[in-house]
Design a protein around this motif. Structure first.
Motif, PDB file in Angstrom:
ATOM      1  N   SER A  11       0.838  -1.193   0.000  1.00  0.00           N
ATOM      2  CA  SER A  11       0.000   0.000   0.000  1.00  0.00           C
ATOM      3  C   SER A  11       0.874   1.244   0.000  1.00  0.00           C
ATOM      4  N   ALA A  12       0.257   2.406  -0.236  1.00  0.00           N
ATOM      5  CA  ALA A  12       1.001   3.663  -0.293  1.00  0.00           C
ATOM      6  C   ALA A  12       0.167   4.783   0.296  1.00  0.00           C
ATOM      7  N   SER A  13       0.857   5.785   0.843  1.00  0.00           N
ATOM      8  CA  SER A  13       0.185   6.977   1.342  1.00  0.00           C
ATOM      9  C   SER A  13       1.069   8.182   1.063  1.00  0.00           C
ATOM     10  N   GLY A  14       0.467   9.375   1.128  1.00  0.00           N
ATOM     11  CA  GLY A  14       1.254  10.573   0.852  1.00  0.00           C
ATOM     12  C   GLY A  14       0.581  11.823   1.380  1.00  0.00           C
ATOM     13  N   VAL A  15       1.280  12.939   1.261  1.00  0.00           N
ATOM     14  CA  VAL A  15       0.736  14.229   1.664  1.00  0.00           C
ATOM     15  C   VAL A  15      -0.022  14.827   0.485  1.00  0.00           C
ATOM     16  N   ASP A  43     -11.047  12.628  -2.709  1.00  0.00           N
ATOM     17  CA  ASP A  43     -11.182  11.194  -2.993  1.00  0.00           C
ATOM     18  C   ASP A  43     -10.034  10.401  -2.372  1.00  0.00           C
ATOM     19  N   ILE A  44      -8.857  10.966  -2.416  1.00  0.00           N
ATOM     20  CA  ILE A  44      -7.671  10.334  -1.830  1.00  0.00           C
ATOM     21  C   ILE A  44      -7.175  11.224  -0.704  1.00  0.00           C
ATOM     22  N   LYS A  45      -7.278  10.732   0.529  1.00  0.00           N
ATOM     23  CA  LYS A  45      -6.979  11.532   1.709  1.00  0.00           C
ATOM     24  C   LYS A  45      -5.480  11.526   2.044  1.00  0.00           C
ATOM     25  N   GLU A  46      -5.058  12.632   2.630  1.00  0.00           N
ATOM     26  CA  GLU A  46      -3.670  12.747   3.077  1.00  0.00           C
ATOM     27  C   GLU A  46      -3.411  11.816   4.262  1.00  0.00           C
ATOM     28  N   GLY A  47      -2.264  11.118   4.218  1.00  0.00           N
ATOM     29  CA  GLY A  47      -1.858  10.268   5.330  1.00  0.00           C
ATOM     30  C   GLY A  47      -2.586   8.949   5.448  1.00  0.00           C
ATOM     31  N   VAL A  48      -3.477   8.651   4.524  1.00  0.00           N
ATOM     32  CA  VAL A  48      -4.228   7.392   4.543  1.00  0.00           C
ATOM     33  C   VAL A  48      -3.583   6.412   3.571  1.00  0.00           C
ATOM     34  N   ARG A  49      -3.381   5.184   4.012  1.00  0.00           N
ATOM     35  CA  ARG A  49      -2.784   4.173   3.138  1.00  0.00           C
ATOM     36  C   ARG A  49      -3.846   3.565   2.224  1.00  0.00           C
ATOM     37  N   TYR A  50      -3.511   3.491   0.919  1.00  0.00           N
ATOM     38  CA  TYR A  50      -4.410   2.924  -0.076  1.00  0.00           C
ATOM     39  C   TYR A  50      -3.752   1.734  -0.770  1.00  0.00           C
ATOM     40  N   GLU A  51      -4.598   0.807  -1.199  1.00  0.00           N
ATOM     41  CA  GLU A  51      -4.145  -0.342  -1.965  1.00  0.00           C
ATOM     42  C   GLU A  51      -5.093  -0.584  -3.125  1.00  0.00           C
ATOM     43  N   LEU A  52      -4.618  -1.325  -4.109  1.00  0.00           N
ATOM     44  CA  LEU A  52      -5.424  -1.653  -5.282  1.00  0.00           C
ATOM     45  C   LEU A  52      -5.761  -3.138  -5.226  1.00  0.00           C
ATOM     46  N   VAL A  53      -7.053  -3.436  -5.126  1.00  0.00           N
ATOM     47  CA  VAL A  53      -7.507  -4.829  -5.006  1.00  0.00           C
ATOM     48  C   VAL A  53      -8.597  -5.083  -6.038  1.00  0.00           C
ATOM     49  N   ASP A  54      -8.353  -6.037  -6.926  1.00  0.00           N
ATOM     50  CA  ASP A  54      -9.329  -6.404  -7.960  1.00  0.00           C
ATOM     51  C   ASP A  54      -9.817  -5.187  -8.738  1.00  0.00           C
ATOM     52  N   GLY A  55      -8.882  -4.292  -9.042  1.00  0.00           N
ATOM     53  CA  GLY A  55      -9.190  -3.130  -9.863  1.00  0.00           C
ATOM     54  C   GLY A  55      -9.809  -1.980  -9.104  1.00  0.00           C
ATOM     55  N   LYS A  56      -9.997  -2.097  -7.785  1.00  0.00           N
ATOM     56  CA  LYS A  56     -10.611  -1.043  -6.995  1.00  0.00           C
ATOM     57  C   LYS A  56      -9.621  -0.480  -5.967  1.00  0.00           C
ATOM     58  N   ILE A  57      -9.590   0.860  -5.856  1.00  0.00           N
ATOM     59  CA  ILE A  57      -8.741   1.509  -4.863  1.00  0.00           C
ATOM     60  C   ILE A  57      -9.481   1.548  -3.538  1.00  0.00           C
ATOM     61  N   GLN A  58      -8.851   1.071  -2.498  1.00  0.00           N
ATOM     62  CA  GLN A  58      -9.509   1.031  -1.191  1.00  0.00           C
ATOM     63  C   GLN A  58      -8.492   1.334  -0.092  1.00  0.00           C
ATOM     64  N   LYS A  59      -9.002   1.700   1.075  1.00  0.00           N
ATOM     65  CA  LYS A  59      -8.136   1.951   2.227  1.00  0.00           C
ATOM     66  C   LYS A  59      -7.525   0.628   2.723  1.00  0.00           C
ATOM     67  N   ALA A  60      -6.239   0.697   3.037  1.00  0.00           N
ATOM     68  CA  ALA A  60      -5.547  -0.509   3.491  1.00  0.00           C
ATOM     69  C   ALA A  60      -5.848  -0.784   4.960  1.00  0.00           C
TER      70      ALA A  60
END
Length: 306
Positions: free
Chosen positions: A258-262, A289-306
């Motif tokens: 997963s990844a997160s950023g400012v 849509d993409i929050k600062e400091g929140v980790r996201y991952e890509l699962v089955d083509g969908k972006i979701q919080k890790a």
């Protein structure tokens, strides 16, 4: 009442360890004597040793115990202990774990007999138990076949290298520097412009702080952290890439990573099934849509919080 010793313990995100619920500030006790791997409250005496049991993305805390209540693992290079009574003192962050490990390693005074040390042509190499320091310009410190090692390099155009280190900390503080380690539960840190930090083993951490720096952590449960206009790349399974500067890039390319950023940074998310790449998405941290400091991952083509 014996000497109060300090230790380090890992938990899951809900403050549980082996299904037992803990809480910061509380003290826990069992009746009878503790037994390693069987009963009691287990903890580590070395900060980075916690990564042997919990990934860097979990929770960690400083703990305290009465030395009279503690049994230590007699195994070589083991930092495992178990106590009859333990207090969960406070939660510590990843940055604090790294700082504590650097201090821990620098204080180690074990004999270096039987270890191989290579200065690789550098000057001003100092041997202090398990800690090496090189303050010369344009020089290199190299360490091989060592355990629980700390290396620091402060000159410009310098490099710090350690291999086969179980729990190692590399630190470079200079322009165009490199810090690299291949040891289990290791940390590579550099704070120079155009610098790089590389950590390639299980549960390792790579941090590069400086403009156009690169941090790479390539094995399972590893973390890469960058600051300023830089790139963080993680290719190991369940690893995390973190971007700390606007317009920087965090790449999470491993299975389950997963990844997160400012705000203003970019995330590259990869949906990988073992060695096969199924999908890749690039998103900007916009605060909506993409929050600062929140980790996201890509699962089955969908972006979701890790």
């Amino acid at each position: 009442m014996g000497k109060i010793i300090t230790g380090y313990k890992g938990f899951d995100r809900d403050w549980k360890c082996r299904d037992f619920q803990y809480e910061v500030g509380k003290t826990y006790e069992i009746e009878g004597e503790p037994e390693l791997c069987e009963r009691g409250f287990h903890f580590c005496t070395s900060p980075l040793a916690v990564f042997d049991y919990y990934a860097p993305t979990n929770r960690f805390a400083i703990v305290e115990a009465d030395e009279n209540d503690v049994i230590y693992d007699p195994g070589a290079n083991s930092y495992k202990a178990v106590a009859r009574r333990i207090t969960i003192v406070k939660e510590i962050t990843l940055d604090e774990i790294i700082s504590l490990q650097m201090d821990f390693s620098s204080k180690m005074k074990r004999s270096g007999e039987g270890r191989k040390i290579s200065s690789l042509g550098c000057e001003n190499l100092q041997w202090e138990g398990h800690s090496s320091t090189n303050m010369g310009d344009s020089s290199i410190v190299g360490v091989v076949e060592c355990s629980d090692y700390s290396v620091s390099v402060y000159g410009n155009y310098t490099a710090s290298v350690a291999t086969d280190s179980i729990r190692s900390v590399e630190s470079c503080d200079g322009t165009n520097t490199l810090a690299a380690t291949t040891g289990r539960c290791s940390v590579a840190i550099t704070e120079g412009v155009c610098s790089a930090a590389v950590a390639t083993q299980h549960s390792s951490v790579a941090i590069a702080e400086g403009a156009e720096a690169v941090a790479v952590a390539t094995d399972d449960e590893s973390i890469a952290v960058v600051d300023n206009i830089a790139t963080a790349v993680c290719t190991g399974g369940c690893s995390v890439a973190i971007s700390k500067e606007r317009n920087s890039l965090a790449v999470a390319a491993g299975s389950g990573s997963s990844a997160s950023g400012v705000l203003g940074s970019w995330l590259v998310l990869v949906d990988r099934k073992y060695t096969r790449i199924c999908d890749v998405r690039v998103v900007r941290v916009d605060g909506k849509d993409i929050k600062e400091g929140v980790r996201y991952e890509l699962v089955d083509g969908k972006i979701q919080k890790a």
